[in-house]
Design a protein around this motif. Structure first.
Motif, PDB file in Angstrom:
ATOM      1  N   CYS A  42     -15.835  39.710 -65.209  1.00 26.50           N
ATOM      2  CA  CYS A  42     -15.983  41.067 -65.878  1.00 26.50           C
ATOM      3  C   CYS A  42     -15.315  41.180 -67.148  1.00 26.50           C
ATOM      4  CB  CYS A  42     -15.407  42.054 -64.939  1.00 26.50           C
ATOM      5  SG  CYS A  42     -15.152  43.841 -65.780  1.00 26.50           S
ATOM      6  N   GLU A  43     -14.171  40.596 -67.116  1.00 27.69           N
ATOM      7  CA  GLU A  43     -13.278  40.645 -68.506  1.00 27.69           C
ATOM      8  C   GLU A  43     -13.943  39.840 -69.476  1.00 27.69           C
ATOM      9  OE1 GLU A  43      -9.446  39.551 -66.966  1.00 27.69           O
ATOM     10  OE2 GLU A  43      -9.114  41.539 -65.983  1.00 27.69           O
ATOM     11  N   GLN A  44     -14.624  38.418 -69.080  1.00 25.54           N
ATOM     12  CA  GLN A  44     -15.219  37.355 -69.788  1.00 25.54           C
ATOM     13  C   GLN A  44     -16.475  38.555 -70.641  1.00 25.54           C
ATOM     14  OE1 GLN A  44     -16.149  34.102 -68.052  1.00 25.54           O
ATOM     15  NE2 GLN A  44     -13.914  33.253 -68.300  1.00 25.54           N
ATOM     16  N   GLY A  45     -16.929  39.338 -69.892  1.00 29.23           N
ATOM     17  CA  GLY A  45     -18.265  40.100 -70.431  1.00 29.23           C
ATOM     18  C   GLY A  45     -17.864  41.007 -71.268  1.00 29.23           C
ATOM     19  N   GLY A  46     -16.486  41.458 -71.746  1.00 25.95           N
ATOM     20  CA  GLY A  46     -15.959  42.373 -72.523  1.00 25.95           C
ATOM     21  C   GLY A  46     -15.726  43.599 -71.703  1.00 25.95           C
ATOM     22  N   THR A  48     -13.484  46.034 -68.483  1.00 23.90           N
ATOM     23  CA  THR A  48     -12.134  45.914 -67.534  1.00 23.90           C
ATOM     24  C   THR A  48     -12.482  46.200 -66.118  1.00 23.90           C
ATOM     25  OG1 THR A  48     -11.883  48.190 -68.367  1.00 23.90           O
ATOM     26  CG2 THR A  48     -10.816  46.554 -69.781  1.00 23.90           C
ATOM     27  N   VAL A  49     -11.635  45.841 -65.202  1.00 20.72           N
ATOM     28  CA  VAL A  49     -11.935  46.140 -63.938  1.00 20.72           C
ATOM     29  C   VAL A  49     -11.284  47.812 -63.615  1.00 20.72           C
ATOM     30  CG1 VAL A  49     -11.434  45.512 -61.419  1.00 20.72           C
ATOM     31  CG2 VAL A  49     -11.761  43.678 -63.140  1.00 20.72           C
ATOM     32  N   ASP A  50     -12.008  48.398 -63.200  1.00 17.01           N
ATOM     33  CA  ASP A  50     -11.689  49.806 -62.796  1.00 17.01           C
ATOM     34  C   ASP A  50     -11.447  49.948 -61.392  1.00 17.01           C
ATOM     35  OD1 ASP A  50     -11.127  52.587 -62.797  1.00 17.01           O
ATOM     36  OD2 ASP A  50     -13.231  53.067 -62.980  1.00 17.01           O
ATOM     37  N   ARG A  51     -10.248  50.043 -61.087  1.00 14.08           N
ATOM     38  CA  ARG A  51      -9.768  50.171 -59.412  1.00 14.08           C
ATOM     39  C   ARG A  51      -9.462  51.737 -59.072  1.00 14.08           C
ATOM     40  NH1 ARG A  51      -7.859  45.311 -61.029  1.00 14.08           N
ATOM     41  NH2 ARG A  51      -8.424  43.640 -59.557  1.00 14.08           N
ATOM     42  N   ALA A  56     -12.738  52.604 -48.649  1.00 12.29           N
ATOM     43  CA  ALA A  56     -13.104  51.547 -47.795  1.00 12.29           C
ATOM     44  C   ALA A  56     -14.448  50.953 -47.831  1.00 12.29           C
ATOM     45  CB  ALA A  56     -12.792  51.871 -46.314  1.00 12.29           C
ATOM     46  N   ALA A  57     -15.237  51.720 -48.551  1.00 10.62           N
ATOM     47  CA  ALA A  57     -16.851  51.522 -48.547  1.00 10.62           C
ATOM     48  C   ALA A  57     -17.025  51.226 -50.064  1.00 10.62           C
ATOM     49  CB  ALA A  57     -17.491  52.740 -48.287  1.00 10.62           C
ATOM     50  N   LYS A  58     -16.231  51.206 -51.036  1.00  6.77           N
ATOM     51  CA  LYS A  58     -16.583  51.041 -52.425  1.00  6.77           C
ATOM     52  C   LYS A  58     -15.547  50.144 -52.930  1.00  6.77           C
ATOM     53  CE  LYS A  58     -17.710  53.339 -56.421  1.00  6.77           C
ATOM     54  NZ  LYS A  58     -18.178  54.534 -57.056  1.00  6.77           N
ATOM     55  N   LEU A  59     -16.085  48.998 -53.725  1.00  2.34           N
ATOM     56  CA  LEU A  59     -15.300  47.807 -54.375  1.00  2.34           C
ATOM     57  C   LEU A  59     -15.077  48.325 -55.879  1.00  2.34           C
ATOM     58  CD1 LEU A  59     -17.452  45.025 -53.491  1.00  2.34           C
ATOM     59  CD2 LEU A  59     -15.376  45.431 -52.729  1.00  2.34           C
ATOM     60  N   PRO A  60     -14.129  47.981 -56.678  1.00  6.26           N
ATOM     61  CA  PRO A  60     -13.872  48.367 -57.830  1.00  6.26           C
ATOM     62  C   PRO A  60     -15.000  47.953 -58.708  1.00  6.26           C
ATOM     63  CG  PRO A  60     -12.250  46.588 -57.261  1.00  6.26           C
ATOM     64  CD  PRO A  60     -13.204  46.838 -55.813  1.00  6.26           C
ATOM     65  N   THR A  61     -15.173  48.527 -59.729  1.00  4.81           N
ATOM     66  CA  THR A  61     -16.331  48.268 -60.819  1.00  4.81           C
ATOM     67  C   THR A  61     -15.879  47.805 -62.088  1.00  4.81           C
ATOM     68  OG1 THR A  61     -16.218  50.786 -61.529  1.00  4.81           O
ATOM     69  CG2 THR A  61     -17.762  50.050 -59.711  1.00  4.81           C
ATOM     70  N   CYS A  62     -16.869  47.132 -62.753  1.00 10.96           N
ATOM     71  CA  CYS A  62     -16.390  46.763 -64.194  1.00 10.96           C
ATOM     72  C   CYS A  62     -17.036  47.976 -64.919  1.00 10.96           C
ATOM     73  CB  CYS A  62     -17.372  45.572 -64.506  1.00 10.96           C
ATOM     74  SG  CYS A  62     -16.841  44.542 -66.009  1.00 10.96           S
ATOM     75  N   GLU A  71     -20.110  45.820 -59.344  1.00  7.97           N
ATOM     76  CA  GLU A  71     -19.079  45.807 -58.481  1.00  7.97           C
ATOM     77  C   GLU A  71     -18.358  44.491 -58.600  1.00  7.97           C
ATOM     78  OE1 GLU A  71     -20.774  46.308 -54.534  1.00  7.97           O
ATOM     79  OE2 GLU A  71     -20.396  48.509 -54.729  1.00  7.97           O
ATOM     80  N   VAL A  72     -16.873  44.436 -58.695  1.00  8.26           N
ATOM     81  CA  VAL A  72     -16.028  43.739 -58.735  1.00  8.26           C
ATOM     82  C   VAL A  72     -15.564  43.265 -57.486  1.00  8.26           C
ATOM     83  CG1 VAL A  72     -13.834  42.690 -59.840  1.00  8.26           C
ATOM     84  CG2 VAL A  72     -15.374  44.251 -61.015  1.00  8.26           C
TER      85      VAL A  72
END
Length: 73
Positions: A42-46, A48-51, A56-62, A71-72
């Motif tokens: 995600c970071e290499q693509g420009g 940031t990881v949004d937490r 429980a059902a959702k992952l962080p997103t880029c 999803e990250v």
């Protein structure tokens, strides 16, 4: 004799063109985005990881960049 060489060249060219088209189709499917990314991707693509939206059902997103919304894991 000359006609045979010309015909052989046309057939060979058509066969090579068919292989090139098959290679192009494979190349486009290989560039599809993955189901989930590593944080570094995600970071290499420009982005940031949004937490901020974790559950429980959702992952962080880029957020932002090339993989915006992915999803990250």
């Amino acid at each position: 004799m000359r006609m045979r060489r010309t015909l052989a060249a046309v057939i060979a060219e058509a066969a090579l063109a068919g292989v090139g088209l098959a290679g192009a189709a494979t190349a486009t499917t290989a560039t599809a985005t993955p189901a989930s990314l590593a944080p570094g991707e995600c970071e290499q693509g420009g982005g940031t990881v949004d937490r901020s939206n974790l559950s429980a059902a959702k992952l962080p997103t880029c957020k932002g960049g090339k993989f915006d919304g992915q999803e990250v894991d």
